[in-house]
Design a protein around this motif. Structure first.
Motif, PDB file in Angstrom:
ATOM      1  N   UNK A 182       0.763  -1.343  -0.030  1.00 41.16           N
ATOM      2  CA  UNK A 182      -0.195  -0.027  -0.237  1.00 41.16           C
ATOM      3  C   UNK A 182       0.873   1.319  -0.103  1.00 41.16           C
ATOM      4  N   UNK A 183       2.227   0.964   0.251  1.00 41.51           N
ATOM      5  CA  UNK A 183       3.159   2.270  -0.167  1.00 41.51           C
ATOM      6  C   UNK A 183       3.758   1.986  -1.328  1.00 41.51           C
ATOM      7  N   UNK A 184       4.398   0.782  -1.627  1.00 44.86           N
ATOM      8  CA  UNK A 184       5.158   0.482  -2.593  1.00 44.86           C
ATOM      9  C   UNK A 184       4.482   0.426  -3.914  1.00 44.86           C
ATOM     10  N   UNK A 185       3.225  -0.097  -4.200  1.00 43.59           N
ATOM     11  CA  UNK A 185       2.530  -0.134  -5.156  1.00 43.59           C
ATOM     12  C   UNK A 185       1.483   0.880  -5.227  1.00 43.59           C
ATOM     13  N   UNK A 186       1.487   1.797  -4.492  1.00 44.11           N
ATOM     14  CA  UNK A 186       0.137   2.774  -4.571  1.00 44.11           C
ATOM     15  C   UNK A 186      -0.054   3.158  -5.725  1.00 44.11           C
ATOM     16  N   UNK A 187       0.781   3.684  -6.539  1.00 44.61           N
ATOM     17  CA  UNK A 187       0.515   4.332  -7.786  1.00 44.61           C
ATOM     18  C   UNK A 187      -0.184   3.562  -8.724  1.00 44.61           C
ATOM     19  N   UNK A 188       0.118   2.011  -8.843  1.00 44.58           N
ATOM     20  CA  UNK A 188      -0.659   0.977  -9.458  1.00 44.58           C
ATOM     21  C   UNK A 188      -2.030   0.889  -9.004  1.00 44.58           C
ATOM     22  N   UNK A 189      -2.202   1.104  -7.776  1.00 45.01           N
ATOM     23  CA  UNK A 189      -3.587   1.020  -7.135  1.00 45.01           C
ATOM     24  C   UNK A 189      -4.493   2.006  -7.367  1.00 45.01           C
ATOM     25  N   UNK A 190      -3.811   3.238  -7.334  1.00 45.68           N
ATOM     26  CA  UNK A 190      -4.438   4.620  -7.823  1.00 45.68           C
ATOM     27  C   UNK A 190      -4.921   4.609  -9.174  1.00 45.68           C
ATOM     28  N   UNK A 191      -4.224   4.033 -10.132  1.00 49.18           N
ATOM     29  CA  UNK A 191      -4.399   4.114 -11.510  1.00 49.18           C
ATOM     30  C   UNK A 191      -5.512   3.123 -11.593  1.00 49.18           C
ATOM     31  N   UNK A 192      -5.682   1.973 -10.975  1.00 46.85           N
ATOM     32  CA  UNK A 192      -6.955   0.950 -11.024  1.00 46.85           C
ATOM     33  C   UNK A 192      -8.173   1.777 -10.607  1.00 46.85           C
ATOM     34  N   UNK A 193      -7.861   2.316  -9.465  1.00 51.00           N
ATOM     35  CA  UNK A 193      -9.204   2.805  -8.805  1.00 51.00           C
ATOM     36  C   UNK A 193      -9.492   4.271  -9.269  1.00 51.00           C
ATOM     37  N   UNK A 194      -8.508   4.848 -10.274  1.00 55.76           N
ATOM     38  CA  UNK A 194      -8.782   6.122 -10.931  1.00 55.76           C
ATOM     39  C   UNK A 194      -8.969   7.284  -9.961  1.00 55.76           C
ATOM     40  N   UNK A 195      -8.122   7.327  -9.015  1.00 54.96           N
ATOM     41  CA  UNK A 195      -7.708   8.422  -8.245  1.00 54.96           C
ATOM     42  C   UNK A 195      -6.364   8.797  -7.737  1.00 54.96           C
ATOM     43  N   UNK A 196      -6.049   9.945  -7.345  1.00 52.73           N
ATOM     44  CA  UNK A 196      -4.742  10.268  -7.126  1.00 52.73           C
ATOM     45  C   UNK A 196      -4.046   9.968  -5.933  1.00 52.73           C
ATOM     46  N   UNK A 197      -4.764   9.365  -4.975  1.00 48.89           N
ATOM     47  CA  UNK A 197      -4.014   8.813  -3.884  1.00 48.89           C
ATOM     48  C   UNK A 197      -5.016   7.986  -3.034  1.00 48.89           C
ATOM     49  N   UNK A 198      -4.723   6.932  -2.276  1.00 48.87           N
ATOM     50  CA  UNK A 198      -5.283   6.212  -1.735  1.00 48.87           C
ATOM     51  C   UNK A 198      -6.024   7.118  -0.392  1.00 48.87           C
ATOM     52  N   UNK A 199      -7.016   6.496   0.056  1.00 54.05           N
ATOM     53  CA  UNK A 199      -7.964   7.221   1.150  1.00 54.05           C
ATOM     54  C   UNK A 199      -7.742   6.482   2.304  1.00 54.05           C
ATOM     55  N   UNK A 200      -8.189   7.187   3.629  1.00 52.27           N
ATOM     56  CA  UNK A 200      -8.293   6.428   4.750  1.00 52.27           C
ATOM     57  C   UNK A 200      -9.194   5.296   4.588  1.00 52.27           C
ATOM     58  N   UNK A 201     -10.053   5.495   3.931  1.00 55.33           N
ATOM     59  CA  UNK A 201     -11.264   4.461   3.791  1.00 55.33           C
ATOM     60  C   UNK A 201     -10.397   3.286   3.042  1.00 55.33           C
ATOM     61  N   UNK A 202      -9.554   3.503   2.091  1.00 57.69           N
ATOM     62  CA  UNK A 202      -8.875   2.328   1.444  1.00 57.69           C
ATOM     63  C   UNK A 202      -8.096   1.637   2.536  1.00 57.69           C
ATOM     64  N   UNK A 203      -7.475   2.382   3.082  1.00 57.72           N
ATOM     65  CA  UNK A 203      -6.540   1.669   4.418  1.00 57.72           C
ATOM     66  C   UNK A 203      -7.108   0.834   5.337  1.00 57.72           C
ATOM     67  N   UNK A 204      -8.606   1.486   5.877  1.00 58.78           N
ATOM     68  CA  UNK A 204      -9.281   0.757   6.596  1.00 58.78           C
ATOM     69  C   UNK A 204      -9.960  -0.554   6.266  1.00 58.78           C
ATOM     70  N   UNK A 205     -10.317  -0.476   4.842  1.00 63.50           N
ATOM     71  CA  UNK A 205     -10.813  -1.736   4.167  1.00 63.50           C
ATOM     72  C   UNK A 205      -9.717  -2.593   4.230  1.00 63.50           C
ATOM     73  N   UNK A 206      -8.420  -2.080   3.864  1.00 65.80           N
ATOM     74  CA  UNK A 206      -7.074  -3.075   3.665  1.00 65.80           C
ATOM     75  C   UNK A 206      -7.260  -3.693   5.030  1.00 65.80           C
ATOM     76  N   UNK A 207      -6.924  -2.705   6.043  1.00 61.04           N
ATOM     77  CA  UNK A 207      -6.816  -3.245   7.383  1.00 61.04           C
ATOM     78  C   UNK A 207      -7.705  -4.420   7.867  1.00 61.04           C
ATOM     79  N   UNK A 208      -8.963  -4.185   7.488  1.00 63.20           N
ATOM     80  CA  UNK A 208     -10.008  -5.513   7.695  1.00 63.20           C
ATOM     81  C   UNK A 208      -9.744  -6.449   7.206  1.00 63.20           C
TER      82      UNK A 208
END
Length: 228
Positions: A182-208
């Motif tokens: 979620x740090x090293x490949x965040x650029x790829x994740x943002x491209x797939x999600x079509x957003x500039x950066x990951x949100x706190x909700x993304x991190x909360x979902x990942x944590x769960x």
């Protein structure tokens, strides 16, 4: 001058010394903040002391006063990154809590590091992917003892029947891979999600999700009920 005035403590030099120390700490922090970003963006070879100094608002000579070589600065940056990572690994050694709570706290802390220190995580990943040519010995010296300590905690939990038998080494490798991505490949994740950066909700979902997966891997299957 009276005797009382002669015996009166002098505060100015101490105060000046404190100010100098605070200024030094701030300058070092500014240098390290810029260095970790440039090293992560450009790699060791692609970064220069002059560029880091410029970003930190210093002359090259001033930077070299604090860090005499580029390698000394690079090693200090990685020291800080690894120390913060190992601090989170130490969470696993808490015998006062149940495995589920300990692992959840560990995953939460690792994801927080990825969210708050993405440049540090990426720089560490770049060094490791490149074969750790400049920092490999430090990784072995610092990481291996703590990894063995954490594996011993898993083995204790297994012996006490608190978790199912599991290969603790590979479970930890998997947790590292999932959380650090979620740090090293965040650029790829943002491209797939079509957003500039990951949100706190993304991190909360990942944590769960990561926590649920790890807890499922260590769950104890109830013994079958004897027939007859």
């Amino acid at each position: 001058m009276s005797l009382s005035e002669q015996n009166k403590p002098t505060r100015a030099p101490a105060a000046a010394g404190t100010r100098r120390m605070l200024n030094r700490d701030k300058l070092e922090a500014d240098i390290l903040e810029q260095a970790v970003r440039l090293f992560a963006e450009c790699g060791y070879e692609g970064s220069s002391v002059a560029a880091i100094a410029e970003q930190a608002g210093l002359s090259k000579q001033n930077l070299l006063y604090y860090f005499p070589t580029k390698q000394a600065l690079y090693n200090r940056v990685l020291d800080d990154v690894l120390d913060q990572w190992l601090e989170r690994m130490d969470l696993l050694a808490d015998d006062s809590k149940e495995p589920q709570e300990v692992l959840h706290s560990y995953i939460q802390a690792k994801l927080r590091f990825s969210r708050e220190q993405p440049w540090g995580s990426r720089l560490y990943a770049m060094e490791v992917i490149g074969g750790a040519p400049m920092y490999g010995q430090e990784i072995k010296k610092k990481l291996v003892p703590l990894l063995r300590k954490d594996i011993a905690v898993f083995e204790k939990w297994i012996s006490e029947g608190k978790i199912a038998p599991v290969n603790a080494t590979h479970l930890l490798f998997t947790i590292w891979a999932m959380t650090q991505s979620y740090a090293d490949f965040s650029t790829q994740m943002c491209l797939v999600l079509n957003r500039k950066q990951l949100t706190r909700t993304d991190f909360a979902d990942a944590e769960k999700l990561i926590t649920d997966m790890v807890l499922a891997a260590i769950s104890i299957t109830p013994s079958p009920v004897p027939q007859g």
